[in-house]
Design a protein around this motif. Structure first.
Motif, PDB file in Angstrom:
ATOM      1  N   GLY A   1     -22.368 -21.570  10.180  1.00 49.01           N
ATOM      2  CA  GLY A   1     -21.186 -21.794  11.006  1.00 49.01           C
ATOM      3  C   GLY A   1     -20.296 -22.933  10.530  1.00 49.01           C
ATOM      4  N   ILE A   2     -20.536 -23.414   9.322  1.00 48.40           N
ATOM      5  CA  ILE A   2     -19.739 -24.501   8.754  1.00 48.40           C
ATOM      6  C   ILE A   2     -18.660 -23.904   7.856  1.00 48.40           C
ATOM      7  N   THR A   3     -17.439 -24.390   7.959  1.00 49.07           N
ATOM      8  CA  THR A   3     -16.372 -23.973   7.056  1.00 49.07           C
ATOM      9  C   THR A   3     -16.614 -24.708   5.745  1.00 49.07           C
ATOM     10  N   ALA A   4     -17.041 -23.965   4.721  1.00 48.43           N
ATOM     11  CA  ALA A   4     -17.495 -24.581   3.479  1.00 48.43           C
ATOM     12  C   ALA A   4     -16.703 -24.076   2.275  1.00 48.43           C
ATOM     13  N   TYR A   5     -16.345 -25.013   1.408  1.00 46.42           N
ATOM     14  CA  TYR A   5     -15.605 -24.732   0.179  1.00 46.42           C
ATOM     15  C   TYR A   5     -16.423 -25.191  -1.017  1.00 46.42           C
ATOM     16  N   ASN A   6     -16.343 -24.437  -2.091  1.00 46.89           N
ATOM     17  CA  ASN A   6     -16.951 -24.792  -3.365  1.00 46.89           C
ATOM     18  C   ASN A   6     -15.934 -25.582  -4.178  1.00 46.89           C
ATOM     19  N   ILE A   7     -16.374 -26.688  -4.783  1.00 42.50           N
ATOM     20  CA  ILE A   7     -15.508 -27.457  -5.673  1.00 42.50           C
ATOM     21  C   ILE A   7     -15.656 -26.888  -7.080  1.00 42.50           C
ATOM     22  N   LEU A   8     -14.572 -26.308  -7.580  1.00 41.48           N
ATOM     23  CA  LEU A   8     -14.558 -25.743  -8.924  1.00 41.48           C
ATOM     24  C   LEU A   8     -14.903 -26.808  -9.970  1.00 41.48           C
ATOM     25  N   GLU A   9     -15.560 -26.395 -11.027  1.00 43.77           N
ATOM     26  CA  GLU A   9     -15.916 -27.230 -12.177  1.00 43.77           C
ATOM     27  C   GLU A   9     -17.075 -28.179 -11.913  1.00 43.77           C
TER      28      GLU A   9
ATOM     29  N   MET B   1     -36.266 -24.920  -3.627  1.00 49.73           N
ATOM     30  CA  MET B   1     -35.284 -24.955  -2.542  1.00 49.73           C
ATOM     31  C   MET B   1     -35.580 -26.123  -1.603  1.00 49.73           C
ATOM     32  N   ASN B   2     -34.539 -26.754  -1.130  1.00 46.36           N
ATOM     33  CA  ASN B   2     -34.657 -27.833  -0.158  1.00 46.36           C
ATOM     34  C   ASN B   2     -34.901 -27.207   1.216  1.00 46.36           C
ATOM     35  N   ALA B   3     -36.119 -27.363   1.720  1.00 44.89           N
ATOM     36  CA  ALA B   3     -36.485 -26.760   3.011  1.00 44.89           C
ATOM     37  C   ALA B   3     -35.688 -27.354   4.169  1.00 44.89           C
ATOM     38  N   ASP B   4     -35.122 -28.535   3.986  1.00 44.08           N
ATOM     39  CA  ASP B   4     -34.365 -29.205   5.042  1.00 44.08           C
ATOM     40  C   ASP B   4     -32.851 -29.010   4.907  1.00 44.08           C
ATOM     41  N   PHE B   5     -32.421 -28.127   3.992  1.00 39.48           N
ATOM     42  CA  PHE B   5     -30.986 -27.953   3.743  1.00 39.48           C
ATOM     43  C   PHE B   5     -30.201 -27.672   5.019  1.00 39.48           C
ATOM     44  N   ASP B   6     -30.654 -26.715   5.812  1.00 40.23           N
ATOM     45  CA  ASP B   6     -29.908 -26.333   7.017  1.00 40.23           C
ATOM     46  C   ASP B   6     -29.713 -27.521   7.957  1.00 40.23           C
ATOM     47  N   ALA B   7     -30.782 -28.213   8.261  1.00 49.20           N
ATOM     48  CA  ALA B   7     -30.704 -29.348   9.185  1.00 49.20           C
ATOM     49  C   ALA B   7     -29.840 -30.468   8.608  1.00 49.20           C
ATOM     50  N   GLN B   8     -29.966 -30.719   7.316  1.00 52.47           N
ATOM     51  CA  GLN B   8     -29.186 -31.778   6.687  1.00 52.47           C
ATOM     52  C   GLN B   8     -27.692 -31.431   6.670  1.00 52.47           C
ATOM     53  N   MET B   9     -27.358 -30.168   6.448  1.00 52.06           N
ATOM     54  CA  MET B   9     -25.951 -29.757   6.474  1.00 52.06           C
ATOM     55  C   MET B   9     -25.375 -29.897   7.877  1.00 52.06           C
ATOM     56  N   ARG B  10     -26.134 -29.460   8.865  1.00 49.19           N
ATOM     57  CA  ARG B  10     -25.653 -29.577  10.257  1.00 49.19           C
ATOM     58  C   ARG B  10     -25.445 -31.040  10.640  1.00 49.19           C
TER      59      ARG B  10
ATOM     60  N   GLY C   1      -9.629 -37.494   5.499  1.00 49.79           N
ATOM     61  CA  GLY C   1     -10.549 -37.266   6.609  1.00 49.79           C
ATOM     62  C   GLY C   1     -10.577 -35.814   7.065  1.00 49.79           C
ATOM     63  N   GLN C   2     -10.157 -34.893   6.189  1.00 51.79           N
ATOM     64  CA  GLN C   2     -10.086 -33.474   6.539  1.00 51.79           C
ATOM     65  C   GLN C   2     -11.322 -32.694   6.104  1.00 51.79           C
ATOM     66  N   ALA C   3     -12.243 -33.336   5.391  1.00 51.53           N
ATOM     67  CA  ALA C   3     -13.457 -32.664   4.936  1.00 51.53           C
ATOM     68  C   ALA C   3     -14.533 -33.692   4.619  1.00 51.53           C
ATOM     69  N   VAL C   4     -15.776 -33.245   4.695  1.00 51.81           N
ATOM     70  CA  VAL C   4     -16.922 -34.051   4.296  1.00 51.81           C
ATOM     71  C   VAL C   4     -17.330 -33.599   2.904  1.00 51.81           C
ATOM     72  N   LEU C   5     -17.450 -34.538   1.984  1.00 53.23           N
ATOM     73  CA  LEU C   5     -17.910 -34.224   0.628  1.00 53.23           C
ATOM     74  C   LEU C   5     -19.427 -34.212   0.629  1.00 53.23           C
ATOM     75  N   VAL C   6     -20.017 -33.055   0.319  1.00 54.31           N
ATOM     76  CA  VAL C   6     -21.464 -32.901   0.286  1.00 54.31           C
ATOM     77  C   VAL C   6     -21.877 -32.617  -1.155  1.00 54.31           C
ATOM     78  N   ASP C   7     -22.712 -33.485  -1.702  1.00 56.60           N
ATOM     79  CA  ASP C   7     -23.207 -33.337  -3.075  1.00 56.60           C
ATOM     80  C   ASP C   7     -24.522 -32.584  -3.012  1.00 56.60           C
ATOM     81  N   VAL C   8     -24.525 -31.345  -3.498  1.00 52.52           N
ATOM     82  CA  VAL C   8     -25.716 -30.499  -3.395  1.00 52.52           C
ATOM     83  C   VAL C   8     -26.601 -30.554  -4.638  1.00 52.52           C
ATOM     84  N   ARG C   9     -26.307 -31.473  -5.561  1.00 48.30           N
ATOM     85  CA  ARG C   9     -27.181 -31.637  -6.726  1.00 48.30           C
ATOM     86  C   ARG C   9     -28.501 -32.279  -6.296  1.00 48.30           C
TER      87      ARG C   9
END
Length: 139
Positions: A103-111, A64-73, A29-37
């Motif tokens: 303003g989101i703390t975001a990490y890239n998942i390698l591979e 580009m997903n025009a709603d990316f910002d709102a969906q991420m928030r 529960g320390q992060a939200v997994l966001v699939d950006v594919r």
């Protein structure tokens, strides 16, 4: 799987982490997994149960997903962190940089989900979420 693996520092976002570390954070529960594919990639190639779908670009044409910002928030609670997954760990870097600007703390998942292509041009055999046996489903 090691409980805590090192985070690779990065420019413009919080860092790069292994698929295994990302899964540990999600389970705890320390992060939200966001699939950006794209929606098509998730439908055709497979998806991670519980991942929040927020496409960086959409098929066809990879616009580009025009709603990316709102969906991420909406996907990541204020003060929370996100781990971003794409096919091979490239688009998720761009998405992590944008999420950081929001303003989101975001990490890239390698591979990524499928890893790098092998000598025959096939993915899924050289790293990636599926390769490491992490949860996923088809269709």
């Amino acid at each position: 799987m090691t409980p805590q693996q090192p985070i690779t520092p990065s420019e413009g976002y919080a860092g790069d982490i292994t698929p295994q570390q990302a899964w540990l954070w999600v389970q705890a529960g320390q992060a939200v997994l966001v699939d950006v594919r794209s929606d098509a990639e998730r439908d055709w190639v497979g998806q991670v149960p519980g991942a929040v779908p927020v496409a960086w670009k959409q098929w066809p044409g990879m616009a580009m997903n025009a709603d990316f910002d709102a969906q991420m928030r909406a996907a990541v609670p204020e003060g929370g962190r996100a781990v971003l997954l794409c096919r091979s760990g490239v688009r998720s870097i761009a998405a992590a940089r944008r999420a950081t600007e929001l303003g989101i703390t975001a990490y890239n998942i390698l591979e990524g989900f499928e890893g790098d292509a092998d000598a025959q041009g096939q993915r899924g055999k050289k790293g990636g979420w599926r390769f490491h046996g992490l949860p996923w489903k088809q269709g």
